[in-house]
Design a protein around this motif. Sequence first.
Motif, PDB file in Angstrom:
ATOM      1  N   LYS A 124      11.674  -5.924   9.399  1.00  9.86           N
ATOM      2  CA  LYS A 124      11.161  -5.213   8.232  1.00  9.86           C
ATOM      3  C   LYS A 124       9.906  -5.878   7.685  1.00  9.86           C
ATOM      4  N   ASP A 125       9.921  -7.240   7.656  1.00  5.24           N
ATOM      5  CA  ASP A 125       8.753  -7.962   7.148  1.00  5.24           C
ATOM      6  C   ASP A 125       7.540  -7.765   8.054  1.00  5.24           C
ATOM      7  N   THR A 127       7.006  -5.263  10.001  1.00  8.71           N
ATOM      8  CA  THR A 127       6.574  -3.866   9.821  1.00  8.71           C
ATOM      9  C   THR A 127       5.705  -3.740   8.581  1.00  8.71           C
ATOM     10  N   SER A 128       6.128  -4.357   7.496  1.00 10.42           N
ATOM     11  CA  SER A 128       5.333  -4.284   6.263  1.00 10.42           C
ATOM     12  C   SER A 128       3.969  -4.929   6.453  1.00 10.42           C
ATOM     13  N   ASP A 129       3.935  -6.085   7.186  1.00  6.82           N
ATOM     14  CA  ASP A 129       2.647  -6.725   7.447  1.00  6.82           C
ATOM     15  C   ASP A 129       1.729  -5.820   8.260  1.00  6.82           C
ATOM     16  N   ASP A 132       0.382  -3.039   6.228  1.00  8.93           N
ATOM     17  CA  ASP A 132      -0.687  -3.510   5.345  1.00  8.93           C
ATOM     18  C   ASP A 132      -1.994  -3.710   6.086  1.00  8.93           C
ATOM     19  N   LEU A 171      12.769   0.853   8.430  1.00  5.80           N
ATOM     20  CA  LEU A 171      12.691   1.067   6.989  1.00  5.80           C
ATOM     21  C   LEU A 171      13.777   2.039   6.524  1.00  5.80           C
ATOM     22  N   SER A 175      12.862   4.948   1.211  1.00  3.71           N
ATOM     23  CA  SER A 175      11.823   4.073   0.674  1.00  3.71           C
ATOM     24  C   SER A 175      10.454   4.743   0.700  1.00  3.71           C
ATOM     25  N   SER A 177       7.762   3.272   1.635  1.00  2.00           N
ATOM     26  CA  SER A 177       7.092   2.857   2.881  1.00  2.00           C
ATOM     27  C   SER A 177       7.432   3.800   4.030  1.00  2.00           C
ATOM     28  N   SER A 181       4.724   5.900   6.013  1.00  2.00           N
ATOM     29  CA  SER A 181       4.605   5.753   7.466  1.00  2.00           C
ATOM     30  C   SER A 181       4.614   7.105   8.152  1.00  2.00           C
TER      31      SER A 181
END
Length: 961
Positions: A124-125, A127-129, A132, A171, A175, A177, A181
């Motif tokens: 998940k982290d 993916t978020s990076d 971004d 995700l 959410s 995100s 996405s």
Amino acid sequence: MLPSLEQRRVSLTSLKAWFPWRSECENVSQLRSLVDGTDEEELGQWSTAVADNSEDILQPATGPDGYIWRLLMRRMSLLIFHSIANSPQSAYAVSHLKVLKVLLSPAKTGALGANNSVHSTLAKDITSDLLDHNLYTHVGNAIRSIPIEAYSLSAALPLLMSLATSPFSILAPTSLSYQQSLTLLFVHILTIPLNRLPRLSQTDFSSRLPLSSLDILSLSIPDIIASSPAPESRFNLIANLYEFTRPLYRTLSLSALDVYLHFLTELMDAISISSFELKQSLYQLDPHTKERLVTISGADHLTSLLIASKRYPYSQWSLASFLLSLGAICPTWRENLLSTLLGCPGGNLVQELYREFVRTSPLGRDCSPKALMDPSFASAWPPLLLLSDLYTQSLLTMGDEEFSPTASNTIIASRNPLTLDELIDFSKKLLNIANTLWSMEDQTNVQEGRVPGINLKWEGAREKVTKCVQAIHERDSRKQFTPQDHWLVNSQIDIQSFVEAAVFEEAQQNQRLNDSGPLSKCQVALSPRLGVLNNIPFAIPVDVRVSIFRRFVTNDMSRDRSGTARLSVRRGSIAQDAFDNLAGVDIKAPIEITIIDQFGQDEDASDGVFKEFFASFCEEVFSEDRGLWLANKEQERYPNPHSYATKQHSLEWYRFIGRIVGKAIYEGHSVSVQFAGFFLRKWLGKQESFLDDLQSLDPDLWQGLVNLKHCADNPQDLNVNFTIAVDGEPLAFPPPHRALTYIPSENETHDLIPNGSNVAVTRENRLQYIQLVSHYRLSEQIKLQSEAFFEGLLEVIDSRLFRMFNQQDIGILLGSAFLPVDLVDLRKHTEYDGYNDAELTIIAFWKVVDTFDQEERRALLEFVTSCRRPPLLGFKDLVPNFTVCHAGEDEQYLPTVSKCHNLLKACLRSFRCPMSVDSLILWQLPRYKNEHVLRDKLLQAIHSDTGHPQSFTTELSQHIL
């Protein structure tokens, strides 16, 4: 745009500052050195070494330095992602992608330590990076950068597509995100041409797409479309969305199906109509995309979509919007689309739309513009407009017998999807809507405003509604099923004000024509009354329309004309003399006509001389012996289809006949000739209803085609091919006044399609054959003749004025329709010479005429006026007035008439009288004292030729000689 090397260095510096660093972690020191100072080559070598063995990547996670390893993996993921973004075709790109696939697998990273939540959030982290750092922008660019010829061999492409869908397995669907996405996937990935998404990976790709969650995009659709402004991108998005969603139709929820249809609708509405005409090759669309775009309107897809929508009846609002946009986006597909929808199995879409939506719809009840355009009715418009399109299309191939079969006809079954009662209600709704939209004083909103709930201007909706109501009215005109006055809107308008406004608008249009030439669509739309008269004329009573027509003509007559023309014609050769002497004459200007009788004497040049001239002219030129016109079984005239009638000399005659007929209509004279219905449709510029129109031309051929249409056997057994027999050429091209002699030619045929003699008529192509045969007989054979006639006719009367009438009304306008003779009106407008209306003879005359049936009344009218039909607007328009004159006391005389004056006169019962012809013609109606004698004498006169001036003078002169 990918980051430059310098930008990458800045990015790496920021990454070092971002993550904590612990030099004492010996078990991750190698990885830390790699992240801290590596170059592209070293990074690639590391990916290559560990890519195929997830344990090599994940093993440090279980050691004492697992936390540091997690931070390093986040940094490593960004490093290799930027490497892919900068060099998607590098030798290490595939290895980098394999590493990312491992790190983004929740099943693998989440199982590293059941009691360590650090590991379960790693995917998940990362993916978020990546999100971004513009994951979808770079993945989309990477896919596009691969040469098309290398797609089938590219190992990176499936991994890139897997990377694009990875957030949806990581995700939470609820959410923000996740929604972002999915939005970015549509913008950057599904705008890629379909041929760049390899088929081998499409199955896996589509299975990972969260299309069942399409409903979360309901608010993002405008942003997606705005982010893809290029038409090619929108084409690709349509094709891909359709390609990947269609297999899921049976499982989509109502909300997802609605959003899917809405998404496609909005995409199509965002593309101009001209852009979607794929045949023009305006854009470089790949073959796979074109194929998908074409199959969207195919029978298989539409059937599956209709079946899916049946699970959710309320989804048909979205379905109707989608189908309307699909038909509008590519006009060349529209007819096939509508025909396909009508033929789709699994139900009757016309019935469903009417019974589930339109029947209870508020549209068409309140006729005020404010109520009609109320935004709260947004959901009611798509079903009604789609139903209008579908029903109009269904009528094109539905014969009158199929529309409403007779009880005695057991061969033809009804194809009408609506009952006659339903049609009465539906057509009234359409009429009210059309009348409201055409009648609006301020047409700006109609031209520029849009229908709520659908991307369609009001004038587009008005066109659909108008076409449908016109088609239904036409059926009702041929075979009435509506109640009396069903089509009139008298209660909604003030007729007198309507007439005055229409005359004013027409004068304005004429002024604009004179000032600036042809009117634009916008200028025409500024005339609401003319809009009603030109598009739904049947909403206004026909007598009102005829009076408006006469007002238009009167205004035209008031304009300056060239001087009076003089024409001298010989009785027996009236048509030829007129043809020879009226070329180049302003036919609208007054023409002083002198008729020369057989003795070389001028006949009475009274006000009625044009009637006498025109009656003789029609008798000559419309005679079948002359060869220009033929008559069907109902004695209705149409142009001769033989090829000699297309010769230049014949076409000049057709043009001249059109001028004279136009002159008669222009001056308000009755045209006693009855024209065939299919020819009148051409007159009015209406599309032929091929099979029904053929019935008025050739009933035997029509019946044969109807039998073929409904034949249960294989048409191939009849040995029919795509040809039609044509008549032989005339023996010689004759002068116009001579009869024709034809050479029959049974072997002469015309190919209806190329090489038609070798194409058999089958069950599959018989409708095409029927349409081609009908079109050839109704249109092709008389095309030049009809065009020449109309050219002459429109030289006198502007085509705009004829738009107020349909083919039945034209018969009334011409005076060829058999209206009843209204004796009350006739008596009211009758004058007397030597009598008064209280005398016994006059009282007896009206009592006798009152006992006549309509046929006898028409015979009397023809006896007096040369026309069997009363004036449409009443006998007040008969010029001169119907007049009964005193003719002495001798009851032995028969009534006679001088048709030039419309006077009821008398002649001698016996020709044994030493008086001149002229003095005999002055004898008038005797004072009959006995009602029975009056009746006998009157009937004897009107049913014999002795009352006609020409035959009478001829017979009398022969007797005297």
